[in-house]
Design a protein around this motif. Structure first.
Motif, short mmCIF file in Angstrom:
data_model
loop_
_atom_site.label_atom_id
_atom_site.label_comp_id
_atom_site.label_asym_id
_atom_site.label_seq_id
_atom_site.Cartn_x
_atom_site.Cartn_y
_atom_site.Cartn_z
N LEU A 49 -5.07 2.64 -1.00
CA LEU A 49 -4.12 1.59 -1.37
C LEU A 49 -3.32 1.99 -2.61
N GLU B 52 -7.18 -4.68 0.00
CA GLU B 52 -6.59 -3.46 0.57
C GLU B 52 -5.29 -3.71 1.32
N THR B 53 -5.07 -4.97 1.73
CA THR B 53 -3.82 -5.32 2.43
C THR B 53 -2.92 -6.21 1.57
N TRP C 60 -1.33 -0.69 7.14
CA TRP C 60 -0.58 0.22 6.28
C TRP C 60 0.53 0.94 7.04
N ARG D 268 5.65 -4.80 3.88
CA ARG D 268 4.40 -5.18 4.56
C ARG D 268 4.71 -5.85 5.89
N LEU E 167 0.62 1.96 -2.84
CA LEU E 167 1.03 0.73 -3.50
C LEU E 167 2.54 0.65 -3.75
#
Length: 257
Positions: free
Chosen positions: A238, A147-148, A193, A251, A242
């Motif tokens: 996600l 997810e990260t 996020w 990020r 994305l």
């Protein structure tokens, strides 16, 4: 003497923890001021005991919620009041004695050096830690890595953390999830996020036996279903994010101490 702060507080959500909570709170007060406890509808008499304890400790505030709504809901109740009173960061820790109060100053210092970061504890297990707990959390960590888009969050379930209040309050206020056992992993992923820097710091964890006062409110079927639904929701979240997360520099940074 405990370190006093006008910006950072210790926040302890508590639900039927048994007598161990008094030791936990006393240890936190040794190292930091203020310490806030949010009693999440406890029925074991600890609410009354904590209120009495607060009468003798000017640095202790006890917020008593009338009904049990879950860990995340208790944290949100604390964040709401802390935000209104001008606090910017909250170190969350469990009430059952598993988390190392002695590391509160180090975690707060790390937060002061990086005020826009979340400071996440990474559990260091003793040799006698239950194997089912140690290996079981690895699945949640695997999903969190997905997810990260990488190994940014050292441990998704460990609740010894310093959060910047403003972004966490904003995220929680916008949704109905994150109110129970799903709070810790979802908070870390959603803050990531939102561009919040991650700083992972090792911290020893104790799993107390019943004879030592250990109490667990984890319900194997209910809470695993809750976590499964949460990860499914985050995977879809996600996919939506994305394209943005794949942009160079999109990020947030992460570090490990």
């Amino acid at each position: 003497m405990p370190t006093a702060s006008a910006t950072h507080l210790v926040l302890i959500p508590s639900y039927d923890p048994g007598p161990k909570v008094y030791e936990t709170v006393a240890e936190a007060l040794r190292y930091w001021a203020p310490v806030w406890v949010v009693v999440d509808g406890s029925t074991d008499g600890t609410a009354e005991g904590l209120v009495e304890m607060a009468r003798h400790h000017a640095d202790l505030l006890v917020i008593v919620e009338p009904y049990n709504r879950g860990k995340g809901a208790a944290v949100l109740a604390g964040l709401t009041r802390a935000r209104a009173e001008g606090y910017t960061h909250a170190l969350c820790m469990d009430s059952d004695g598993q988390h190392p109060a002695s590391l509160i100053p180090a975690f707060m210092q790390a937060s002061g050096a990086q005020p826009k970061a979340m400071i996440l504890g990474v559990p260091v297990f003793a040799a006698d830690a239950p194997r089912a707990r140690v290996y079981g959390r690895r699945l949640s960590n695997l999903f969190t890595d997905i997810e990260t888009l990488g190994h940014h969050i050292g441990d998704s379930l460990f609740g010894f953390r310093v959060y910047p209040i403003a972004p966490l309050f904003r995220i929680m206020s916008a949704r109905r999830s994150m109110r129970r056992f799903d709070f810790d992993p979802e908070a870390a992923v959603r803050l990531f996020w939102e561009g919040v820097t991650v700083c992972n710091i090792d911290a020893p964890v104790r799993y107390l036996r019943k004879t030592e006062g250990g109490i667990s409110h984890f319900h194997y079927v209910r809470d695993n279903l809750l976590l499964t639904g949460m990860h499914i929701r985050l995977i879809f979240g996600l996919l939506y994010r994305l394209p943005r997360l794949l942009r160079p520099g999109a990020r947030p940074r992460s570090c490990r101490r």
